[in-house]
Scaffold this motif. Structure first.
Motif, PDB file in Angstrom:
ATOM      1  N   VAL A  41     -21.483  12.499 -35.880  1.00  0.00           N
ATOM      2  CA  VAL A  41     -21.840  11.080 -35.964  1.00  0.00           C
ATOM      3  C   VAL A  41     -23.326  10.925 -36.289  1.00  0.00           C
ATOM      4  CG1 VAL A  41     -22.033   8.938 -34.661  1.00  0.00           C
ATOM      5  CG2 VAL A  41     -19.973  10.336 -34.456  1.00  0.00           C
ATOM      6  N   GLN A  42     -24.181  11.683 -35.599  1.00  0.00           N
ATOM      7  CA  GLN A  42     -25.611  11.634 -35.894  1.00  0.00           C
ATOM      8  C   GLN A  42     -25.904  12.136 -37.301  1.00  0.00           C
ATOM      9  OE1 GLN A  42     -28.176  13.609 -33.110  1.00  0.00           O
ATOM     10  NE2 GLN A  42     -27.540  12.350 -31.369  1.00  0.00           N
ATOM     11  N   TRP A  78     -13.177  13.795 -40.488  1.00  0.00           N
ATOM     12  CA  TRP A  78     -13.995  14.943 -40.107  1.00  0.00           C
ATOM     13  C   TRP A  78     -13.149  16.198 -39.933  1.00  0.00           C
ATOM     14  CZ3 TRP A  78     -18.817  16.838 -39.008  1.00  0.00           C
ATOM     15  CH2 TRP A  78     -18.915  17.888 -38.082  1.00  0.00           C
ATOM     16  N   ARG A 101     -28.293  18.183 -33.790  1.00  0.00           N
ATOM     17  CA  ARG A 101     -28.656  17.054 -32.925  1.00  0.00           C
ATOM     18  C   ARG A 101     -30.150  16.763 -33.045  1.00  0.00           C
ATOM     19  NH1 ARG A 101     -25.413  14.911 -29.173  1.00  0.00           N
ATOM     20  NH2 ARG A 101     -27.234  14.262 -27.957  1.00  0.00           N
ATOM     21  N   ARG A 107     -13.201  19.147 -32.787  1.00  0.00           N
ATOM     22  CA  ARG A 107     -13.130  17.705 -32.572  1.00  0.00           C
ATOM     23  C   ARG A 107     -14.322  17.196 -31.759  1.00  0.00           C
ATOM     24  NH1 ARG A 107     -14.016  13.424 -31.687  1.00  0.00           N
ATOM     25  NH2 ARG A 107     -12.707  11.539 -31.569  1.00  0.00           N
ATOM     26  N   PRO A 108     -14.713  17.841 -30.649  1.00  0.00           N
ATOM     27  CA  PRO A 108     -15.903  17.375 -29.932  1.00  0.00           C
ATOM     28  C   PRO A 108     -17.183  17.455 -30.760  1.00  0.00           C
ATOM     29  CG  PRO A 108     -14.588  18.794 -28.524  1.00  0.00           C
ATOM     30  CD  PRO A 108     -13.997  18.887 -29.903  1.00  0.00           C
ATOM     31  N   TYR A 148     -17.600  16.457 -33.678  1.00  0.00           N
ATOM     32  CA  TYR A 148     -17.770  15.181 -34.383  1.00  0.00           C
ATOM     33  C   TYR A 148     -18.612  14.225 -33.552  1.00  0.00           C
ATOM     34  CZ  TYR A 148     -16.571  10.518 -36.128  1.00  0.00           C
ATOM     35  OH  TYR A 148     -16.636   9.230 -36.589  1.00  0.00           O
ATOM     36  N   ASP A 149     -18.270  14.062 -32.273  1.00  0.00           N
ATOM     37  CA  ASP A 149     -19.009  13.159 -31.398  1.00  0.00           C
ATOM     38  C   ASP A 149     -20.407  13.680 -31.095  1.00  0.00           C
ATOM     39  OD1 ASP A 149     -16.822  11.327 -31.071  1.00  0.00           O
ATOM     40  OD2 ASP A 149     -15.909  12.773 -29.706  1.00  0.00           O
ATOM     41  N   ALA A 150     -20.534  14.990 -30.912  1.00  0.00           N
ATOM     42  CA  ALA A 150     -21.801  15.569 -30.483  1.00  0.00           C
ATOM     43  C   ALA A 150     -22.828  15.647 -31.600  1.00  0.00           C
ATOM     44  CB  ALA A 150     -21.567  16.972 -29.902  1.00  0.00           C
ATOM     45  N   THR A 195     -14.614   8.895 -40.283  1.00  0.00           N
ATOM     46  CA  THR A 195     -13.841   8.862 -39.043  1.00  0.00           C
ATOM     47  C   THR A 195     -13.633  10.278 -38.504  1.00  0.00           C
ATOM     48  OG1 THR A 195     -11.683   9.065 -40.126  1.00  0.00           O
ATOM     49  CG2 THR A 195     -12.614   6.835 -39.902  1.00  0.00           C
ATOM     50  N   ALA A 196     -13.223  10.348 -37.245  1.00  0.00           N
ATOM     51  CA  ALA A 196     -12.918  11.647 -36.642  1.00  0.00           C
ATOM     52  C   ALA A 196     -11.787  12.339 -37.386  1.00  0.00           C
ATOM     53  CB  ALA A 196     -12.551  11.462 -35.173  1.00  0.00           C
TER      54      ALA A 196
END
Length: 298
Positions: free
Chosen positions: A168-169, A187, A231, A160-161, A163-165, A183-184
């Motif tokens: 999204v990019q 994902w 990233r 789950r983290p 997705y944000d890390a 969406t998360a």
């Protein structure tokens, strides 16, 4: 007359997947459970019959590309050019219109299907290319200095983290013609179906990259790559190559003979990486779009 029905039972869903497997024999076919897990308002699957024969299927949902509905009519090869595709397309467009979006999108992998779409007001807007890799002896990768790669089976709390890390990019930077929104929740299941073949690259405790193989129940000898993303500040440092090699090593260790991926036409960097890793080219899929409401001839 074509009898087009919305899928309600698991048996009907399996018939939908049977058509999927026949029309797209080289692609990963989801399971009934995976299809059910993604159900939401506005999403629909269809099956079509003529004289008792299963002849076609259809799919409609909001596209991951913003402001678009996505539809996919599929007609079994033995039943084409009999008006069946038109009947399924008409029903799909009626359902897509209820999503109240300005554009409808679809994909076509062969000249006949592209011609069918063009006939009803669709135009080509993009292309994606398939790249395939035979699996042989695949040594585990040597990641860049300070980078480690772990599977989600080893550390499930990372997905789950991730997705944000990274996710999204990664979606924001896809070489597509329109903005992509995932969406998360999408994902969590859409980019992973096997924690053991889903990998995260770490620099210390920071998540810097992801890659996965989506394993196939109906064709256990092959798998499809999910999103490979790194990233932005870590790109060009060998992280993506290490993640890809980790996927190849897992495939070899688990008896797979082939993996494949779809890469956007404009994503030359990823295509070059795949070429460097020994991937060859396969199908070309044409992205088609049309303005809503449906074409007047339908």
């Amino acid at each position: 007359m074509v009898d087009v029905r919305q899928v309600e039972t698991d048996e009907q869903m399996q018939r939908y997947l049977d058509v999927y497997a026949e029309v797209e024999p080289t692609q990963r076919v989801p399971t009934v459970a995976e299809m059910r897990a993604k159900e939401r308002p506005g999403r629909a699957t269809l099956v079509a019959y003529r004289s008792g024969d299963l002849v076609a299927s259809g799919f409609v949902d909001r596209s991951g590309q913003v402001g678009r509905a996505f539809i996919m009519p599929r007609v079994r090869p033995a039943f084409r050019r009999r008006g069946i595709g038109t009947a399924v397309l008409r029903e799909l467009l009626n359902l897509a219109e209820k999503l109240d979006l300005p554009v409808v999108r679809s994909m076509a992998d062969d000249p006949g299907s592209v011609e069918f779409g063009l006939r009803f007001g669709f135009t080509e807007v993009d292309r994606q290319v398939e790249q395939l890799r035979a699996i042989g002896e695949e040594p585990p990768p040597t990641p860049p200095a300070g980078v480690t790669i772990v599977s989600i089976a080893q550390q499930p709390e990372l997905w789950r983290p991730a997705y944000d890390a990274v996710g999204v990019q990664g979606f924001a930077d896809l070489a597509l013609t329109n903005e992509v929104k995932v969406t998360a929740e999408e994902w969590m299941t859409g980019e992973m179906n096997n924690p053991a073949s889903t990998f995260v690259a770490l620099s210390g405790t920071q998540i810097i990259g992801v890659a996965s193989l989506l394993t196939e129940q109906d064709k256990p000898h092959r798998a499809e790559h999910g999103l490979t993303a790194v990233r932005r500040e870590w790109r060009g440092k060998g992280v993506a190559a290490a993640l890809k090699r980790q996927c190849l090593a897992w495939a070899a260790d688990n008896g797979l003979t082939e993996v494949y991926t779809w890469t956007q036409r404009n994503n030359a960097e990823m295509r070059r990486l795949n070429e460097h890793l020994g991937y060859r080219y396969g199908l070309v899929s044409v992205s088609l779009e049309a303005p809503m409401p449906p074409h007047p001839t339908l």
